[in-house]
Design a protein around this motif. Structure first.
Motif, PDB file in Angstrom:
ATOM      1  N   VAL B   3     -34.894 -46.106 -17.145  1.00 49.77           N
ATOM      2  CA  VAL B   3     -34.832 -47.299 -17.978  1.00 49.77           C
ATOM      3  C   VAL B   3     -36.192 -47.978 -17.911  1.00 49.77           C
ATOM      4  N   SER B   4     -36.743 -48.284 -19.082  1.00 46.26           N
ATOM      5  CA  SER B   4     -38.029 -48.961 -19.040  1.00 46.26           C
ATOM      6  C   SER B   4     -37.824 -50.401 -18.589  1.00 46.26           C
ATOM      7  N   GLN B   5     -38.646 -50.856 -17.698  1.00 48.78           N
ATOM      8  CA  GLN B   5     -38.475 -52.168 -17.089  1.00 48.78           C
ATOM      9  C   GLN B   5     -39.671 -53.047 -17.416  1.00 48.78           C
ATOM     10  N   SER B   6     -39.447 -54.309 -17.478  1.00 47.26           N
ATOM     11  CA  SER B   6     -40.570 -55.209 -17.676  1.00 47.26           C
ATOM     12  C   SER B   6     -40.748 -56.049 -16.433  1.00 47.26           C
ATOM     13  N   GLU B   7     -41.896 -56.698 -16.378  1.00 48.06           N
ATOM     14  CA  GLU B   7     -42.137 -57.625 -15.276  1.00 48.06           C
ATOM     15  C   GLU B   7     -41.774 -59.032 -15.700  1.00 48.06           C
ATOM     16  N   LEU B   8     -41.251 -59.149 -16.903  1.00 50.71           N
ATOM     17  CA  LEU B   8     -40.975 -60.453 -17.460  1.00 50.71           C
ATOM     18  C   LEU B   8     -39.913 -61.160 -16.620  1.00 50.71           C
ATOM     19  N   SER B   9     -40.156 -62.433 -16.334  1.00 46.76           N
ATOM     20  CA  SER B   9     -39.111 -63.172 -15.635  1.00 46.76           C
ATOM     21  C   SER B   9     -38.261 -63.893 -16.678  1.00 46.76           C
ATOM     22  N   PHE B  10     -36.982 -63.881 -16.462  1.00 43.68           N
ATOM     23  CA  PHE B  10     -36.075 -64.449 -17.461  1.00 43.68           C
ATOM     24  C   PHE B  10     -35.834 -65.933 -17.205  1.00 43.68           C
ATOM     25  N   ALA B  11     -35.328 -66.592 -18.225  1.00 42.71           N
ATOM     26  CA  ALA B  11     -35.002 -68.012 -18.098  1.00 42.71           C
ATOM     27  C   ALA B  11     -33.801 -68.175 -17.174  1.00 42.71           C
ATOM     28  N   MET B  14     -30.293 -67.249 -18.192  1.00 43.51           N
ATOM     29  CA  MET B  14     -29.849 -65.854 -18.234  1.00 43.51           C
ATOM     30  C   MET B  14     -29.294 -65.363 -16.899  1.00 43.51           C
TER      31      MET B  14
END
Lengths: 431, 397
Positions: B3-11, B14
């Protein structure tokens, strides 16, 4: 305003009434030549072919076309998009594509899943107001970064980021997102250079933010070679790419998409479920069918010719009719020309007079700034007006600008309140 | 495949948003041999396919405006049609008080967007529509359930909850409730409209099933008693024409509606013109009324079939509602049974339902389940209920 006003959320108090609707009203008035709305030209719609495709979709229609669809969108369309983007230097799988109800919904969903109140978002100055508002609705703080002829001034952004880091040093205090329209930007028409695209992604890695690349106009290129997508420099899944069928095909079906890492797409799908469960199936099926028949590729070639001609007409007319103190951009594609008037002129204040005296309308540029600057700027869309109206409208606008400049020189204020002022309202936010 | 993952942090909103039960179960039940009573899907034979086909074939010149951008509020002829249409639910409205939505789900989202700050309280029925609860969580609001009975929310309990929690909003599905299938009495409707108006609480009345009535007299909407202008009425064509079109609507006074419109502008600009065109053309045709009668007859028969099968196969300890309309019946089992655990066993037996807990704000309801009777065929209802009955009896043995 009444009983319930106190009940509205903090974000609602921040929401300014959008005047997209005002642009629509103006565009519908037959006697006004409007360069306001960035709508595609209706003369470009391939009506007969779409009608034929719709009949085909209707004939093949089964119960699945009418039932709830998957939240992520029709798999077939996700595949088509993944395939095309892979060919454009953005290798991706269908699972990394989420269909949205127009790319505006992708902006809303990105804001919803990433932003807490007060989180910082880098925006272009000037920038697309629909995107900025979507982030603003989730109470983002803006970092406006100026543009020049090569798009976002990435060096300027780097300085800001370094200053911020030196200023408080806290990790996570920097911006969370950077929102850019890299091709034929709305409102300025400028395009981000290849070198800056690369550097923007480097900065994103270094300073830990994500990039939202919104590309509704990229395929409408009149000359020069296409720049690689910002996302093509993305090594670690931090660029979210937004595409749309609204400008290259037709907006009325509301089909857009976002491409990103699977975990982000999954979160956005969860958020979309609460928002509208899924996108409408017919719009997606129609697009699939149009794609399969090669209709969109053919259509794209023909609209590029149409919009190039319209841009040329407008630029030529501006050269002939606009006062020499006025400057403008030369877009290599897209829908917009950005006009800068002499300092001290107030395009918003002038607009009601332009409509009343010359029956011509534009969008005053101040609306595209988050910090109150740019009062002397104007956005002109050449996309929608018929050819002969472009020439006539620019002639009228040129005459109007000359008159306004003469008035300023003479220090005269135009007398009385123009009758149309109220009717037009504040013509600010438009596509 | 990774699964491609991001380093983005979610709000923060969420947090804990990992997909809801419906979504996961629907995936589970896509295997063709599973008989699913889980979703709230209309029956595939209920769609007016031939009418829609003809409308599509005859669009012709209208395509110019269908393909172009349109106003956020919606297709004017459809707004006009709806202003007249809702009179059938006792609602007086002008076309200006109607906003077309991308499914009525969007109305819940837009009402929250306009009204809720983190920490605000939303009052809900107990149990209530689970995807609405998910939306409230996403806006970081606190959903508080108000007790009631088979006539709806208890007015005294509502008054108490209002005094205690100072809520911004009351969300309810007063007609053929999701999930219980019950309906508020006319007296409760009037009383709750009055109470909320006096307390300055906005009511979101979600009415996707109101026209699917199989017995008894039609009742006015709660909105019909709205004197103060505090009620947002949400209607839908998903259950009576087609959910794939994604056309719903909100009816509210201008001050509230305007805020929904502004929210929608940045959410999706406007709903699909093609879908709106189809709904308007079909809604105004004489075929619409007879179509409604046909699907009511169809669903009445399915409801009766399911209730009869439950009578024949379910253990004596089970109780269930006998809804006068809508899509669902709600089953209550002895407290020793956990339907969350039971689901796994049921799916092994190739039958699916939704466990009760996700419809509750407080983890309650684990001994109850929601069954949908609209989507399955007669044969599937007979076989599926027999399978489920066996599973229940085993669990109780």
């Amino acid at each position: 305003m009444g009983l319930w006003e106190g009940l509205f959320a903090a974000r609602t108090q921040r929401m300014k009434a959008s005047d997209i609707r005002e642009a629509f009203k103006l565009a519908e008035r037959g006697d006004i030549i409007s360069f306001a709305g960035g709508f595609p030209s209706p003369e470009t719609f391939p009506l007969d072919e779409v009608a034929e495709v719709a009949e085909g979709v209707a004939r093949q229609m089964g119960a699945t076309s009418l039932q709830y669809g998957p939240t992520e969108g029709l798999y077939e369309l996700r595949e088509l998009i993944a395939h095309r983007m892979t060919g454009e230097g953005v290798p991706c799988r269908p699972e990394e594509v989420l269909l949205t109800n127009g790319s505006q919904q992708a902006l809303d969903l990105i804001a919803k899943v990433t932003l807490d109140p007060g989180d910082a978002v880098i925006v272009e100055k000037p920038g697309y107001i629909g995107g900025i508002s979507a982030f603003g609705n989730y109470e983002a703080a803006f970092w406006p970064i100026p543009l020049d002829d090569d798009g976002l001034q990435v060096s300027f952004l780097e300085e800001r980021l370094l200053e911020n880091r030196a200023g408080n040093g806290r990790p996570g205090s920097g911006p969370k997102l950077c929102y850019v329209v890299p091709n034929f930007q709305n409102p300025s028409g400028v395009t981000l250079s290849e070198e800056r695209r690369r550097r923007l992604v480097e900065l994103a890695v270094r300073f830990g933010f994500a990039v939202v690349e919104d590309n509704p106009y990229g395929e409408i290129r009149f000359e020069g070679s296409p720049r690689p997508h910002v996302k093509s420099f993305d090594g670690d899944g931090r660029v979210l790419y937004l595409g749309s069928y609204s400008k290259v095909a037709f907006p009325g079906l509301r089909v857009g998409y976002v491409i990103g890492p699977e975990d982000v797409i999954r979160k956005m799908a969860i958020a979309k479920q609460g928002t509208d469960l899924c996108s409408n199936t017919f719009g997606q099926k129609l697009i699939v069918e149009c794609e399969k028949r090669g209709l969109l590729q053919r259509h794209l070639r023909s609209i590029i010719d149409v919009y190039r001609r319209k841009r040329d007409l407008m630029i030529e007319a501006m050269g002939e009719h606009f006062p020499k103190e006025v400057h403008w951009t030369y877009p290599e594609g897209g829908f917009f020309i950005w006009v800068t008037l002499p300092e001290g002129m107030d395009a918003k204040e002038m607009l009601p007079r332009a409509v009343a005296e010359e029956r011509v309308a534009y969008v005053s540029g101040g609306a595209f700034f988050t910090d109150g600057s740019g009062p002397n700027t104007i956005r002109l869309a050449y996309s929608q007006a018929p050819d002969e109206w472009i020439v006539e409208g620019i002639r009228r606008l040129g005459a109007f600008l000359k008159r306004e400049m003469a008035r300023r020189k003479a220090g005269a204020r135009p007398a009385g309140k123009p009758p149309l002022e109220q009717e037009i309202g504040e013509l600010s936010r438009t596509f | 495949m990774a699964v491609s993952q991001s380093e983005l942090s979610f709000a923060r909103r969420m947090e804990g948003m990992t997909g809801n039960v419906i979504r996961e179960i629907l995936k589970l039940t896509q295997q063709p041999d599973v008989i699913s009573f889980a979703g709230g899907l209309p029956s595939p034979d209920s769609f007016p396919e031939s009418h829609i086909r003809r409308i599509l074939e005859e669009i012709g010149g209208e395509f110019t405006s269908i393909l172009q951008y349109a106003t956020t509020e919606g297709y004017p002829p459809l707004r006009e049609f709806l202003a007249a249409w809702v009179q059938g639910r006792g609602i007086e409205a002008t076309p200006d008080q109607v906003l077309i939505l991308t499914g009525s789900q969007q109305g819940i989202d837009l009402a929250c967007k306009a009204l809720l700050d983190p920490g605000d309280v939303v009052l809900v029925e107990r149990p209530t529509y689970l995807t609405a609860l998910q939306v409230f969580r996403m806006y970081q609001a606190r959903a508080v359930a108000v007790p009631g009975d088979d006539e709806g929310i208890d007015p005294d309990a509502l008054e108490k909850a209002i005094a205690e929690h100072r809520p911004k909003m009351l969300y309810a599905v007063p007609t053929f409730r999701n999930p219980s299938g019950e309906t508020w009495s006319p007296e409760r409707r009037r009383r709750i409209a009055q109470l909320t108006a006096a307390a300055g609480v906005v009511v979101v009345e979600d009415d996707p099933y109101g026209l699917l009535r199989y017995d008894g007299q039609p009742l006015p909407a709660v909105k019909a008693f709205d004197e103060a202008g505090n009620i947002i009425y949400l209607g839908s064509f998903s259950k009576i024409i087609s959910p794939g079109l994604r056309v719903g609507y909100a009816v509210a006074r201008e001050q509230l509606l305007r805020k929904l419109v502004i929210g929608k502008q940045t959410t999706d600009v406007h709903s699909s013109n093609l879908s709106q065109y189809i709904v308007n053309a079909f809604g105004r045709s004489p075929a619409f009324q007879s179509h409604l009668e046909t699907i009511c007859a169809q669903y009445r028969a399915k409801r009766d079939r399911m209730l009869a099968a439950m009578e024949a196969h379910f253990p004596a300890e089970a109780r269930w509602t006998r809804p006068q309309g809508g899509l669902f019946t709600w089953v209550t089992l002895p407290e020793t049974v956990s339907t969350t655990r039971l689901l796994e066993r049921a799916v092994q037996q190739k039958v699916a339902f939704i466990p009760g807990t996700p419809f509750y704000t407080d983890g309650g309801g684990d001994h109850s389940m929601r069954l949908n009777f609209s989507n399955a065929s007669f044969a599937q209802i007979d076989e599926g209920i027999a399978r489920l009955g066996r599973t229940l009896k085993e669990a109780l043995a």
